[in-house]
Design a protein around this motif. Structure first.
Motif, PDB file in Angstrom:
ATOM      1  N   TRP A  95       0.837  -1.208   0.000  1.00  5.38           N
ATOM      2  CA  TRP A  95       0.000   0.000   0.000  1.00  5.38           C
ATOM      3  C   TRP A  95       0.871   1.257   0.000  1.00  5.38           C
ATOM      4  CZ3 TRP A  95      -3.226  -1.826   4.755  1.00  5.38           C
ATOM      5  CH2 TRP A  95      -4.111  -2.836   4.354  1.00  5.38           C
ATOM      6  N   GLY A  96       1.812   1.314   0.927  1.00  9.12           N
ATOM      7  CA  GLY A  96       2.666   2.487   1.039  1.00  9.12           C
ATOM      8  C   GLY A  96       3.623   2.634  -0.130  1.00  9.12           C
ATOM      9  N   TYR A 112      14.808   3.522 -15.580  1.00  8.11           N
ATOM     10  CA  TYR A 112      14.762   2.386 -14.660  1.00  8.11           C
ATOM     11  C   TYR A 112      15.719   2.640 -13.496  1.00  8.11           C
ATOM     12  CZ  TYR A 112      14.804  -2.508 -13.148  1.00  8.11           C
ATOM     13  OH  TYR A 112      14.702  -3.675 -12.424  1.00  8.11           O
ATOM     14  N   ARG A 113      16.899   3.156 -13.804  1.00  8.39           N
ATOM     15  CA  ARG A 113      17.883   3.463 -12.762  1.00  8.39           C
ATOM     16  C   ARG A 113      17.310   4.453 -11.742  1.00  8.39           C
ATOM     17  NH1 ARG A 113      23.229   2.669 -12.226  1.00  8.39           N
ATOM     18  NH2 ARG A 113      23.336   1.824 -14.319  1.00  8.39           N
ATOM     19  N   GLN A 114      16.627   5.487 -12.201  1.00  5.07           N
ATOM     20  CA  GLN A 114      16.033   6.468 -11.281  1.00  5.07           C
ATOM     21  C   GLN A 114      14.967   5.811 -10.402  1.00  5.07           C
ATOM     22  OE1 GLN A 114      14.963   9.157 -14.504  1.00  5.07           O
ATOM     23  NE2 GLN A 114      16.173  10.795 -13.542  1.00  5.07           N
ATOM     24  N   LEU A 115      14.173   4.926 -10.975  1.00  2.00           N
ATOM     25  CA  LEU A 115      13.144   4.230 -10.193  1.00  2.00           C
ATOM     26  C   LEU A 115      13.780   3.357  -9.114  1.00  2.00           C
ATOM     27  CD1 LEU A 115      10.702   3.228 -13.072  1.00  2.00           C
ATOM     28  CD2 LEU A 115      10.315   4.989 -11.329  1.00  2.00           C
ATOM     29  N   LEU A 116      14.908   2.712  -9.456  1.00  3.92           N
ATOM     30  CA  LEU A 116      15.579   1.854  -8.471  1.00  3.92           C
ATOM     31  C   LEU A 116      16.307   2.669  -7.401  1.00  3.92           C
ATOM     32  CD1 LEU A 116      17.001  -1.156 -10.489  1.00  3.92           C
ATOM     33  CD2 LEU A 116      14.783  -0.889  -9.368  1.00  3.92           C
ATOM     34  N   GLU A 117      16.912   3.775  -7.791  1.00  9.11           N
ATOM     35  CA  GLU A 117      17.547   4.619  -6.777  1.00  9.11           C
ATOM     36  C   GLU A 117      16.496   5.117  -5.787  1.00  9.11           C
ATOM     37  OE1 GLU A 117      20.047   7.659  -8.515  1.00  9.11           O
ATOM     38  OE2 GLU A 117      21.197   6.164  -9.640  1.00  9.11           O
ATOM     39  N   PHE A 118      15.338   5.486  -6.289  1.00 11.91           N
ATOM     40  CA  PHE A 118      14.239   5.910  -5.414  1.00 11.91           C
ATOM     41  C   PHE A 118      13.809   4.751  -4.508  1.00 11.91           C
ATOM     42  CE2 PHE A 118       9.756   6.593  -4.401  1.00 11.91           C
ATOM     43  CZ  PHE A 118       9.840   7.826  -3.781  1.00 11.91           C
ATOM     44  N   PHE A 119      13.710   3.552  -5.056  1.00  9.67           N
ATOM     45  CA  PHE A 119      13.374   2.334  -4.302  1.00  9.67           C
ATOM     46  C   PHE A 119      14.272   2.226  -3.067  1.00  9.67           C
ATOM     47  CE2 PHE A 119      14.976  -2.108  -3.924  1.00  9.67           C
ATOM     48  CZ  PHE A 119      13.840  -2.754  -3.447  1.00  9.67           C
ATOM     49  N   TYR A 120      15.562   2.447  -3.255  1.00  5.65           N
ATOM     50  CA  TYR A 120      16.505   2.325  -2.134  1.00  5.65           C
ATOM     51  C   TYR A 120      16.428   3.488  -1.153  1.00  5.65           C
ATOM     52  CZ  TYR A 120      18.734  -1.901  -3.828  1.00  5.65           C
ATOM     53  OH  TYR A 120      18.986  -3.197  -4.196  1.00  5.65           O
ATOM     54  N   LYS A 121      15.825   4.582  -1.566  1.00  2.15           N
ATOM     55  CA  LYS A 121      15.650   5.718  -0.658  1.00  2.15           C
ATOM     56  C   LYS A 121      14.356   5.629   0.140  1.00  2.15           C
ATOM     57  CE  LYS A 121      18.100   9.176  -3.429  1.00  2.15           C
ATOM     58  NZ  LYS A 121      17.927  10.409  -4.222  1.00  2.15           N
ATOM     59  N   PHE A 141       9.455   6.150   3.794  1.00  2.00           N
ATOM     60  CA  PHE A 141       9.626   7.593   3.653  1.00  2.00           C
ATOM     61  C   PHE A 141      10.903   7.797   2.846  1.00  2.00           C
ATOM     62  CE2 PHE A 141      11.826   6.415   7.529  1.00  2.00           C
ATOM     63  CZ  PHE A 141      13.035   7.083   7.438  1.00  2.00           C
ATOM     64  N   VAL A 142      11.047   8.954   2.231  1.00  2.00           N
ATOM     65  CA  VAL A 142      12.197   9.211   1.370  1.00  2.00           C
ATOM     66  C   VAL A 142      13.365   9.720   2.200  1.00  2.00           C
ATOM     67  CG1 VAL A 142      13.044  10.434  -0.662  1.00  2.00           C
ATOM     68  CG2 VAL A 142      10.654   9.711  -0.560  1.00  2.00           C
ATOM     69  N   ARG A 143      14.456   8.943   2.151  1.00  2.00           N
ATOM     70  CA  ARG A 143      15.676   9.324   2.855  1.00  2.00           C
ATOM     71  C   ARG A 143      16.513  10.227   1.955  1.00  2.00           C
ATOM     72  NH1 ARG A 143      13.156   4.853   3.897  1.00  2.00           N
ATOM     73  NH2 ARG A 143      13.368   3.862   5.909  1.00  2.00           N
ATOM     74  N   LYS A 144      17.289  11.092   2.568  1.00  2.00           N
ATOM     75  CA  LYS A 144      18.137  12.012   1.807  1.00  2.00           C
ATOM     76  C   LYS A 144      19.545  11.414   1.734  1.00  2.00           C
ATOM     77  CE  LYS A 144      15.473  16.124   2.646  1.00  2.00           C
ATOM     78  NZ  LYS A 144      14.597  15.961   1.559  1.00  2.00           N
ATOM     79  N   PHE A 145      19.952  11.081   0.522  1.00  2.00           N
ATOM     80  CA  PHE A 145      21.299  10.559   0.276  1.00  2.00           C
ATOM     81  C   PHE A 145      21.952  11.405  -0.806  1.00  2.00           C
ATOM     82  CE2 PHE A 145      19.307   6.412   1.600  1.00  2.00           C
ATOM     83  CZ  PHE A 145      20.145   6.146   2.671  1.00  2.00           C
ATOM     84  N   PRO A 146      23.290  11.476  -0.812  1.00  2.00           N
ATOM     85  CA  PRO A 146      23.952  12.179  -1.911  1.00  2.00           C
ATOM     86  C   PRO A 146      23.816  11.390  -3.210  1.00  2.00           C
ATOM     87  CG  PRO A 146      25.555  11.051  -0.515  1.00  2.00           C
ATOM     88  CD  PRO A 146      24.217  10.886   0.147  1.00  2.00           C
ATOM     89  N   ALA A 147      24.076  12.052  -4.333  1.00  2.00           N
ATOM     90  CA  ALA A 147      24.013  11.366  -5.624  1.00  2.00           C
ATOM     91  C   ALA A 147      25.010  10.208  -5.636  1.00  2.00           C
ATOM     92  CB  ALA A 147      24.341  12.340  -6.748  1.00  2.00           C
ATOM     93  N   LEU A 148      24.647   9.130  -6.306  1.00  2.00           N
ATOM     94  CA  LEU A 148      25.544   7.985  -6.432  1.00  2.00           C
ATOM     95  C   LEU A 148      26.687   8.322  -7.379  1.00  2.00           C
ATOM     96  CD1 LEU A 148      23.010   5.046  -6.792  1.00  2.00           C
ATOM     97  CD2 LEU A 148      24.454   5.553  -4.810  1.00  2.00           C
TER      98      LEU A 148
END
Length: 183
Positions: free
Chosen positions: A25-26, A82-91, A174-181
């Motif tokens: 759901w989330g 796809y890369r952006q979607l996965l980076e968001f997944f990890y955040k 929730f979206v965590r704040k990480f620096p760019a990979l």
């Protein structure tokens, strides 16, 4: 009962990303909110990664089907990669716990990327390696697996938090704040 995917007509060139990050759901809600008007064409919740046919929510919650609660994102690769979607997944979730997100425990809540082709597999491994090293310091427990058969979740689960704004949302979403990979 769940069902095989409902046939949909999506624009030519659209692609599918399939992820599991705990309670679906989330996950659906945060992807819809973040990628609305930014390449998201559709998102639906369902079950993947198990060995039973036509799993139900109740059977998946039992932990005996092997399925994960998952999200299937249909997207426009001209607007979001796809890369952006996965980076968001990890955040947006905690990928460091096997079979757990916040208070939700069981294999159905595991962190996983289900790739749909060789290019996605390569990107999934690359992104996972980088976030494990740069963001999560060697603790990532996310599985990277071939997609296999998808089952749409029951209708009442689709857009659940839109229909039930005060419904349960896992506190680890929730979206965590990480620096760019690194490149």
């Amino acid at each position: 009962m769940s069902s095989p995917p409902t046939p949909q007509t999506y624009p030519a060139g659209s692609q599918t990303a399939t992820i599991a990050a705990g309670c679906f759901w989330g996950v659906e809600h945060i992807y819809r909110k973040t990628f609305a008007n930014k390449g998201l064409i559709d998102a639906k919740v369902g079950y993947i990664g198990g060995d039973s046919k036509n799993p139900s929510y109740r059977s998946v919650c039992s932990g005996r089907t092997g399925h994960a609660e998952a999200l299937q994102v249909i997207y426009d690769p001209e607007k979001v990669t796809y890369r952006q979607l996965l980076e968001f997944f990890y955040k947006m979730h905690d990928p460091t716990t096997a079979n757990r997100q916040g208070p939700d425990v069981g294999s159905q809540y595991r962190s996983a990327i289900f790739y749909n082709n060789e290019e996605q597999e390569k990107i999934a491994h690359d992104v996972t390696s980088k976030v494990n090293k740069e963001w999560w310091k060697g603790k990532v427990a996310t599985e990277v697996l071939p997609a296999g058969e998808w089952w749409d979740a029951e209708k009442y689960h689709q857009r659940y938090l839109d229909m039930n704004p005060s419904g349960y949302e896992c506190p680890s979403h929730f979206v965590r704040k990480f620096p760019a990979l690194s490149e």
